[in-house]
Enzyme design. Sequence first.
Site, mmCIF file in Angstrom:
data_model
loop_
_atom_site.group_PDB
_atom_site.id
_atom_site.type_symbol
_atom_site.label_atom_id
_atom_site.label_comp_id
_atom_site.label_asym_id
_atom_site.label_seq_id
_atom_site.Cartn_x
_atom_site.Cartn_y
_atom_site.Cartn_z
ATOM 1 C CG ASP A 218 -1.821 1.139 1.376
ATOM 2 O OD1 ASP A 218 -2.317 1.613 0.340
ATOM 3 O OD2 ASP A 218 -2.028 1.605 2.513
ATOM 4 C CD GLU A 462 -0.428 -6.022 7.284
ATOM 5 O OE1 GLU A 462 -0.880 -5.925 6.133
ATOM 6 O OE2 GLU A 462 -0.856 -5.349 8.235
ATOM 7 C CE1 TYR A 515 -4.347 0.531 10.213
ATOM 8 C CE2 TYR A 515 -3.575 -1.705 9.783
ATOM 9 C CZ TYR A 515 -3.337 -0.336 9.866
ATOM 10 O OH TYR A 515 -2.075 0.144 9.617
ATOM 11 C CD GLU A 551 1.033 -1.508 9.582
ATOM 12 O OE1 GLU A 551 -0.128 -1.435 9.111
ATOM 13 O OE2 GLU A 551 1.997 -1.945 8.942
HETATM 14 C C1 GCB Z 1 -1.381 -2.358 6.721
HETATM 15 C C2 GCB Z 1 -0.097 -2.292 5.982
HETATM 16 C C3 GCB Z 1 0.269 -0.875 5.570
HETATM 17 C C4 GCB Z 1 -0.974 -0.158 5.056
HETATM 18 C C5 GCB Z 1 -1.975 -0.068 6.176
HETATM 19 C C6 GCB Z 1 -3.279 0.612 5.724
HETATM 20 O O1 GCB Z 1 -1.681 -3.302 7.385
HETATM 21 O O2 GCB Z 1 0.962 -2.896 6.676
HETATM 22 O O3 GCB Z 1 1.267 -0.944 4.591
HETATM 23 O O4 GCB Z 1 -0.672 1.107 4.547
HETATM 24 O O5 GCB Z 1 -2.287 -1.356 6.606
HETATM 25 O O6 GCB Z 1 -3.432 1.801 5.927
HETATM 26 O O7 GCB Z 1 -4.091 -0.065 5.123
#
Ligand code: GCB
Length: 671
Positions: A218, A462, A515, A551
Amino acid sequence: MAAAAPCGAVGQCRLQLLVLVAAAAAGRAAAATVRGGMLYPRESPSRELKELGGIWSFRADFSPGRDAGFEQRWYRQPLRQTGPVIDMPVPASFNDITQDPHLENYIGWVWYEKEVLLPQRWLQDDFSTRVVLRFGSAHYYSIVWVNGVQVVEHEGGHLPFEADISRIVQRSPGVPCRITVALNNTLTLHTLPPGSIQYMNDKTRYPKNYFVQNTRFDFFNYAGIHRPVVLYTTPSVYIDDITVTTTSSESVAMVQYQISVVGSELYSLSLSLRDQEGKVVATGSGPAGELKVPNPNLWWPYLMHESPGYRYFLEVKMQAQASGVPQEDIYTLPVGIRTVHVTSTQFLINGKPFYFHGVNKHEDADIRGKGLDWALIVKDFNLLRWLGANSFRTSHYPYAEEIMDLCDTYGIVVIDECPGVGIKMPESFGNKSLQHHLVVMEELIRRDKNRPSVVMWSVANEPASELPPAAYYFKTLIAHTKALDPSRPVTFVSDTNYALDHGAPYVDVICVNSYFSWYHDSGHLEVIPLQLTAQFENWYKTYQKPIIQSEYGADSVPGLHSDPPAMFSEEYQKALLKEYHSVFDKKRKEYVIGELIWNFADFMTNQGVTRVLGNKKGIFTRQRQPKSAAFVLRERYWKIANESSCLPPIIKSLSSQHVVHGITDYIISLV
Ligand code: GCB
């Protein structure tokens, strides 16, 4: 990413050929393993340096097969003589420099060229001076010629490579030295990161010869010569590599060293270790040994000590005879004395528990893309210290050596990640990919092994670690990494369910991304406490290893407000962070050893329906202005630092309201 440039049967052939070239090189490198040191080029009484940054000539090969440059041998004469060229800054990504969308999204070979005049004294053909051409990084596959002679080929971005060009330039003194670089940004299932080219053959839907490059990460896949290109000299007998590790007890520290010299078997080595005042605190000799440092000043992380980032300077002096001529080489390596240990619940630096309160970053900015930019680098370090961040992860690839130097200097702790991002397809877990991954870890460790700021290696972000081949892949990769560097723990960052992850058994620290209430249960902040608590408990019950939340975060469009909080507003980003923080505060009393926000700043990505001119999970904008969430995090990080640090009472007594300038200035003045 759509590549609008044409590519027919010939083009397909050529692109496949690129893949073969890359694969062949990867195979060679894997078989040979990484040889020689990759010391950062530093001036010394025996070494000179010439920076080659500035404007280079540039041409993207838009020929149908992207292969005109090779067919017409563009490297044999000045690039301007084989067709039109444009000015291209180095270091910088080429993508955002012009108004041409075809160049922005270009896939294939691009060509760079620079002509330089070298000092006469470098060119004396008496075999006493070695001239080296070094690239800090170029994305991704590079072939370099000097005066039409190929000098080096390197696979992979993010890491340095170099070539001894003495014989070529010394053969023609007085003639400008012409450096030609062919660079290819095609990613395959076996490169790092992996990618694939997809040809769109449905003529009713796509123009003739249309293809796209697919990736599973991403961030925008910027390409170009991203880091400094330098020419430097050494004597022909020279210090090739230095490896330093440190141990310490209360009142004494030991600095173990190993030095390799190339060019002669007959040499002597003397070493002196100086403190920051220039006083010699220990001396040694020979290619391996141990220096004893009484009452050492340890290297401490930022906010853990009143003078973080303390570095000694190890001056290595080599003397030799080459063809009857005396030769001397001097190299000075900064050395931080510190130890790192991991227990089942803690991460210890110098025997004291360390809590990572930090960020994930990207090398990313307007116009220059991933190109090194001193102003941006210093601004980012000022923001990190303003924030009270003590650490970051180099998501998702090794950052510039110049950035790593400042981490060492300021005491910013680093989880050093290799470009193992987007490893999702079964084909990317085979031997070919693994061999290349092992080589990349060798190159990364060779580059960063002496950095006190680097406390842990991350071998991937990931990956599809739920796939059965991931077990052998990560077992081998992590064992190899540990064999190369037994002094640091190793991890990879997982978003796989704890019960399915085949790589986790081999890591020292569990790093987990999640997330909640963003990609899952969107808009439902109330689920976070339950889901995050369960995440931590499940991982800990399974592995009894400390955990970093590597994260978490939410997008916010700066200036977009909503109360009650709604997704993409600044209020939602803040509220989501706070929900996570309440769980961190409970679990950091047990085994959670860190929290790294996603992300430090907004950054560019491929275009897509979930991205509004890039990923907006930054707590700073791409132009480094704070969003509301930055203030939430700043208050939190300073509070955590004040609770647990050994800072002098004057700093502890200041609340985060007072630290706007005062405390950072104070800390900075201590550095
Ligand atoms: C993740 C990735 C990261 C993305 C982020 C997102 O899990 O490791 O590279 O930018 O989520 O914002 O989706």
